[in-house]
Design an enzyme around this catalytic site. Structure first.
Site, short mmCIF file in Angstrom:
data_model
loop_
_atom_site.label_atom_id
_atom_site.label_comp_id
_atom_site.label_asym_id
_atom_site.label_seq_id
_atom_site.Cartn_x
_atom_site.Cartn_y
_atom_site.Cartn_z
N GLY A 1 1.70 -88.05 -11.37
CA GLY A 1 1.37 -88.72 -10.11
C GLY A 1 -0.11 -88.61 -9.85
O GLY A 1 -0.88 -88.13 -10.69
N GLY A 2 -0.51 -89.05 -8.66
CA GLY A 2 -1.92 -89.00 -8.31
C GLY A 2 -2.43 -87.59 -8.07
O GLY A 2 -3.64 -87.35 -8.09
N TYR A 3 -1.51 -86.65 -7.86
CA TYR A 3 -1.92 -85.30 -7.46
C TYR A 3 -1.56 -84.24 -8.47
O TYR A 3 -2.06 -83.12 -8.40
CB TYR A 3 -1.26 -84.94 -6.12
CG TYR A 3 -1.52 -85.98 -5.08
CD1 TYR A 3 -2.68 -85.95 -4.33
CD2 TYR A 3 -0.62 -87.03 -4.88
CE1 TYR A 3 -2.95 -86.93 -3.41
CE2 TYR A 3 -0.90 -88.02 -3.96
CZ TYR A 3 -2.06 -87.97 -3.22
OH TYR A 3 -2.33 -88.94 -2.32
N ASP B 1 5.73 -88.98 1.99
CA ASP B 1 5.82 -89.63 0.67
C ASP B 1 7.28 -89.70 0.20
O ASP B 1 7.58 -89.38 -0.95
CB ASP B 1 4.95 -88.89 -0.35
CG ASP B 1 4.50 -89.79 -1.51
OD1 ASP B 1 4.67 -91.02 -1.40
OD2 ASP B 1 4.01 -89.27 -2.52
#
Length: 283
Positions: free
Chosen positions: A29-31, A145
């Site tokens: 994911g983005g994180y 989210d």
């Protein structure tokens, strides 16, 4: 009281994941990136390795926030934490979910169609988890989210809400607050959030409505032609053409009364105005 978390050494994490082998990479994911691993006692784990952060300080702040929020959370429909590792980066360790996420089961090319009873079970369990976060938790939490890839499925397909990387504490005095930058997943974002940065429990309610539409239709929140599931479904919802919404993969094997209830809840949850959306206890 919750049992204390285990503090893993980097060598233990390395051994469990076969040195973060690409073969063990199960999510990105983005994180963070997530690796499957096996502890020395045979327990299967998921190691979430944090990658996002403009600076080490920012990354550590996010890690501590997530850790603090998970520390408050204990419910059958949220993912439990086994432990963490702070050597050579920041890692969170969770039990491994054998069925993966709802996204992989619902939209994966190799998976067979999810039965209606399982879809309903996932809808109910996710609602219970959100109700707990919003109302029951010692300090109320907005997840920010909620999406199919953050709903993990246990051995009996009991859903567990995961990934508290974007979660926020709800203020004691009831009031929405404004957040920048806008973070989350396109397709699940409530209009007031991506337009004005306004976030409260109704942000999660909207995303839950999108998730229900996904479960009912089998479609992704944004399809290959960049059409939004809410926009696509709205004419059917308004004309009560409920049968047109149902995932063809179910081949008609569903309960009509349960379908009507789920469609009604989804319709209420994806209303444009947050004031018109129900709260989770009404769902």
């Amino acid at each position: 009281d919750k049992p204390p978390w285990r503090c893993f050494t980097y060598d233990e994490i390395l051994l469990a994941t076969s040195c973060f082998s690409p073969d063990n990479l199960v999510g990105k994911g983005g994180y963070a990136v997530v690796y499957k691993g096996t502890l020395s006692d045979g327990q299967l784990i998921a190691v979430k390795k944090l990658t996002k952060g403009d600076s080490e300080q920012h990354k550590e702040g996010g890690f501590l926030t997530e850790l603090g929020i998970i520390g408050h959370v204990t419910h059958p429909n949220t993912t439990p934490l086994i432990g963490f590792c702070v050597e050579r980066g920041l890692h969170l360790v969770f039990p491994f979910s054998p069925h993966g996420s709802l996204a992989s089961v619902l939209h994966g090319t190799k998976s067979k169609a999810l039965e209606w009873s399982v879809r309903r079970k996932i809808a109910l369990g996710t609602a219970r988890g959100l109700q707990y976060l919003h109302k029951v938790c010692p300090r109320r939490i907005i997840h920010r989210d909620i999406k199919a890839s953050n709903i993990l499925l246990g051995p009996d397909f009991e859903p567990q809400i995961s990934d508290f990387g974007l979660a926020k504490w709800l203020p004691e005095q009831w009031t929405h607050h404004t957040v920048t930058p806008i973070e989350g997943t396109f397709g699940y974002l409530a209009p007031e959030y991506f337009m004005h940065g306004i976030v409260d429990e109704k942000t999660d309610i909207f995303a839950y409505g999108v998730l229900l539409l996904e479960l009912i239709t089998g479609r992704k929140p944004i399809d290959a032609m960049q059409r939004n599931i809410v926009v696509w479904a709205r004419p059917y919802l308004e004309s009560c053409s409920i049968q047109e919404l149902v995932d063809p993969a179910l081949a008609g094997a569903y309960d009509s009364n349960q379908l009507r209830k789920l469609v009604l809840v989804a319709t209420l949850c994806v209303r444009q105005s947050p004031l018109w959306r129900p709260c989770m206890s009404q769902v």
